[in-house]
Design an enzyme around this catalytic site. Structure first.
Site, PDB file in Angstrom:
ATOM      1  N   LYS A 118     -10.424  -0.670  10.709  1.00 17.52           N
ATOM      2  CA  LYS A 118     -10.676  -1.836   9.848  1.00 17.52           C
ATOM      3  C   LYS A 118     -11.015  -3.063  10.686  1.00 17.52           C
ATOM      4  O   LYS A 118     -11.176  -4.158  10.156  1.00 17.52           O
ATOM      5  CB  LYS A 118      -9.446  -2.128   8.986  1.00 17.52           C
ATOM      6  CG  LYS A 118      -9.126  -1.006   7.992  1.00 17.52           C
ATOM      7  CD  LYS A 118      -7.977  -1.409   7.117  1.00 17.52           C
ATOM      8  CE  LYS A 118      -7.313  -0.241   6.422  1.00 17.52           C
ATOM      9  NZ  LYS A 118      -8.095   0.293   5.319  1.00 17.52           N
TER      10      LYS A 118
ATOM     11  N   GLN B  63      -4.400  -4.954   7.270  1.00 16.56           N
ATOM     12  CA  GLN B  63      -5.344  -6.007   6.858  1.00 16.56           C
ATOM     13  C   GLN B  63      -5.097  -7.310   7.604  1.00 16.56           C
ATOM     14  O   GLN B  63      -5.963  -8.181   7.618  1.00 16.56           O
ATOM     15  CB  GLN B  63      -5.225  -6.271   5.343  1.00 16.56           C
ATOM     16  CG  GLN B  63      -5.427  -5.063   4.464  1.00 16.56           C
ATOM     17  CD  GLN B  63      -6.872  -4.565   4.450  1.00 16.56           C
ATOM     18  OE1 GLN B  63      -7.803  -5.283   4.788  1.00 16.56           O
ATOM     19  NE2 GLN B  63      -7.061  -3.315   4.063  1.00 16.56           N
TER      20      GLN B  63
ATOM     21  N   ASP C 233       3.120  -4.127   7.971  1.00 15.44           N
ATOM     22  CA  ASP C 233       1.891  -3.348   7.811  1.00 15.44           C
ATOM     23  C   ASP C 233       0.736  -4.283   8.163  1.00 15.44           C
ATOM     24  O   ASP C 233       0.376  -5.166   7.382  1.00 15.44           O
ATOM     25  CB  ASP C 233       1.808  -2.858   6.357  1.00 15.44           C
ATOM     26  CG  ASP C 233       0.460  -2.232   6.020  1.00 15.44           C
ATOM     27  OD1 ASP C 233      -0.494  -2.366   6.818  1.00 15.44           O
ATOM     28  OD2 ASP C 233       0.358  -1.624   4.937  1.00 15.44           O
TER      29      ASP C 233
ATOM     30  N   CYS D 243      -4.703   2.321  -3.642  1.00 15.40           N
ATOM     31  CA  CYS D 243      -3.436   2.850  -3.098  1.00 15.40           C
ATOM     32  C   CYS D 243      -2.306   1.839  -3.303  1.00 15.40           C
ATOM     33  O   CYS D 243      -1.453   1.662  -2.414  1.00 15.40           O
ATOM     34  CB  CYS D 243      -3.551   3.205  -1.618  1.00 15.40           C
ATOM     35  SG  CYS D 243      -4.827   4.400  -1.272  1.00 15.40           S
TER      36      CYS D 243
ATOM     37  N   HIS E  15       0.877  -1.182   0.000  1.00 16.65           N
ATOM     38  CA  HIS E  15       0.000   0.000   0.000  1.00 16.65           C
ATOM     39  C   HIS E  15       0.916   1.235   0.000  1.00 16.65           C
ATOM     40  O   HIS E  15       2.019   1.199   0.548  1.00 16.65           O
ATOM     41  CB  HIS E  15      -0.826  -0.055   1.287  1.00 16.65           C
ATOM     42  CG  HIS E  15      -1.916   0.949   1.404  1.00 16.65           C
ATOM     43  ND1 HIS E  15      -1.690   2.258   1.755  1.00 16.65           N
ATOM     44  CD2 HIS E  15      -3.260   0.833   1.262  1.00 16.65           C
ATOM     45  CE1 HIS E  15      -2.841   2.901   1.809  1.00 16.65           C
ATOM     46  NE2 HIS E  15      -3.812   2.058   1.518  1.00 16.65           N
TER      47      HIS E  15
HETATM   48  N1  PLP Z   1      -1.945  -0.553   4.525  1.00 20.58           N
HETATM   49  C1  PLP Z   1      -2.902  -1.317   3.988  1.00 20.58           C
HETATM   50  C2  PLP Z   1      -2.553  -2.693   3.486  1.00 20.58           C
HETATM   51  C3  PLP Z   1      -4.205  -0.829   3.904  1.00 20.58           C
HETATM   52  O1  PLP Z   1      -5.161  -1.591   3.353  1.00 20.58           O
HETATM   53  C4  PLP Z   1      -4.490   0.470   4.381  1.00 20.58           C
HETATM   54  C5  PLP Z   1      -5.846   1.051   4.250  1.00 20.58           C
HETATM   55  O2  PLP Z   1      -6.575   0.775   3.333  1.00 20.58           O
HETATM   56  C6  PLP Z   1      -3.469   1.208   4.956  1.00 20.58           C
HETATM   57  C7  PLP Z   1      -2.211   0.673   5.009  1.00 20.58           C
HETATM   58  C8  PLP Z   1      -3.720   2.575   5.550  1.00 20.58           C
HETATM   59  O3  PLP Z   1      -4.251   2.379   6.826  1.00 20.58           O
HETATM   60  P1  PLP Z   1      -4.852   3.571   7.701  1.00 20.58           P
HETATM   61  O4  PLP Z   1      -6.171   3.913   7.084  1.00 20.58           O
HETATM   62  O5  PLP Z   1      -5.024   2.986   9.076  1.00 20.58           O
HETATM   63  O6  PLP Z   1      -3.897   4.673   7.696  1.00 20.58           O
END
Ligand code: PLP
Length: 415
Positions: A234, A211, A208, A373, A131
């Protein structure tokens, strides 16, 4: 469909659904079919009520006052930290920093650890399925330090291609920053294997968890994770809840990211001294109600059991992949549900995902149509965008059926 058939895994989906008031909405006069939980999840009344009760009964700022309300707010906030630490297997609550979620957490690590320890020629290893929030902060820090970004490639199917891992993880690698579960393909990288390869060369492992954490049992010690990001919104929690797990030695050694009130011990004209972690990384008034709401979300997920959550999503994902492929959709990512989670991206006929999502919306079906993204991944897939259906504890096979029925309607519209 009979109620018994609507049970998947060992989750009683009927009673779960009854906890989510928003599922009673009827957009465009249709039953709401919410298939966008990878974007943000819906919230059960237990979370909504906890946040509301906090504001009605306990609202005060943390730590700052010696009166009953402030003591209650502080106790609730610190209890939330204990719960989040236990949820991810963190050895001690001081290793959990609260903030707005994954984007803020990766920026914290990249700035607090990266700017302090990365030097010219050091390497940060990412993957082609990250992402943007696990790419852009590292680019900014690489520009400032002279570090170099490298990327683990993907197989045709959309798993990590580890055939040349030894040439990519070398003595120069200082950070491995990888998604725990792809938000586009659902891919679950082999975190333990990657962490031990990174640790063998002395690199720090950043996962990260945006998910990963909502959908899988997670134990940071067992997986060998040094930093794990958590996105509360989420995982049934309020927006702007979540935080960062960091190994205590690393949190001790790195610099604060945001400066201001509450994170300091003493302030002098030319320098300041800082509190111990986690407070060193929590400047200013915190997202108190949000983290207290996240604690209620954790209670909710734990009452279901994270093994059952994962099992439920495996069954729905297998069902969805089968039905989508039968309907003529091209599903991206691995097909084996043992190595993937419940974010299912696909391309349907020749209909652009944005057009498709608009027709689905008319049928009450909420999906995401975008590059998610993840533009580097889109280039790998050779598409500008995908349509993504993503599942959570309140979804049923009926929801998948509604999606497939709506696809047929879209095909009729665009024929
Ligand atoms: N990383 C991944 C894999 C995501 O799916 C997302 C959000 O869609 C993010 C990072 C960003 O997360 P946050 O909304 O908590 O900043």
């Amino acid at each position: 469909m009979a109620v018994t058939e609507r049970r998947a895994g060992s989750i009683d989906v009927e009673s779960v659904r009854a906890d989510f008031p928003i599922l009673g909405r009827t957009p465009h006069g249709k039953k709401l079919v919410y298939l966008d939980s990878a974007n943000t999840s819906q919230k059960p009344r237990q979370v909504i009520d906890t946040v509301s009760e906090y504001y009605r009964e306990h609202n005060a700022n943390l730590y700052r006052a010696v009166y009953e309300l402030a003591e209650e707010a502080t106790a609730m906030f610190e209890t939330a930290r204990l719960k989040l630490a236990a949820f991810i297997g963190a050895p001690d609550p001081t290793t959990v920093v609260f903030n707005r979620g994954t984007t803020e957490s990766i920026n914290l690590v990249a700035n607090g650890w990266g700017r302090r320890f990365l030097k010219e020629g050091d390497e940060v290893l990412l993957t082609d399925m990250e992402h943007h929030s696990n790419i852009v902060p590292w680019q900014l820090v690489a520009n400032a330090t002279g570090a170099v970004l490298r990327y683990l490639p993907l197989t045709e199917e959309g798993s990590l291609d580890l055939t040349n891992l030894e040439s990519l993880i070398t003595e120069r690698t200082k950070v491995l920053a990888v998604t725990g579960q792809s938000n586009v393909l659902g891919t679950l990288p082999p975190l333990k294997e990657l962490a031990s390869a990174a640790h063998a060369v002395g690199a720090v492992v950043v996962v990260d968890g945006a998910q990963l954490v909502p959908h899988n049992p997670v134990d940071v010690v067992d997986l060998g994770i040094d930093f794990l990001t958590i996105s509360g919104h989420k995982m049934l929690g309020p927006t702007a809840s979540g935080g960062l797990y960091g190994r205590r030695e690393l949190l001790d050694a790195m610099d604060p990211f945001l400066g201001g009130g509450e994170m300091i011990m003493e302030v002098f004209p030319d320098h300041s001294t800082y509190k111990e972690p986690p407070h060193k990384f929590e400047a200013g008034t915190m997202n108190i109600a949000q983290e207290i709401g996240l604690a209620a979300a954790i209670d909710y997920l734990e009452s279901l059991g994270m093994d059952a959550v994962r099992e439920h999503e495996k069954q729905l994902t297998a069902y969805a992949i089968g039905r989508l492929e039968d309907a003529g959709a091209v599903v991206h990512g691995p097909k084996d549900v043992e190595v993937r989670g419940g974010a299912v991206s696909f391309w349907y006929r020749d209909i652009h995902p944005h057009d498709l999502a608009q027709v689905l919306d008319q049928e009450g079906v909420c999906v995401r149509a975008s590059h998610h993204c993840a533009q580097i991944l889109m280039r790998h897939l050779g598409v500008p965008a995908t349509t993504r259906a993503s599942f959570y504890v309140y979804n049923t096979t009926e929801d998948v059926d509604a999606l497939v029925d709506a696809l047929a309607r879209a095909e009729a519209v665009f024929a």
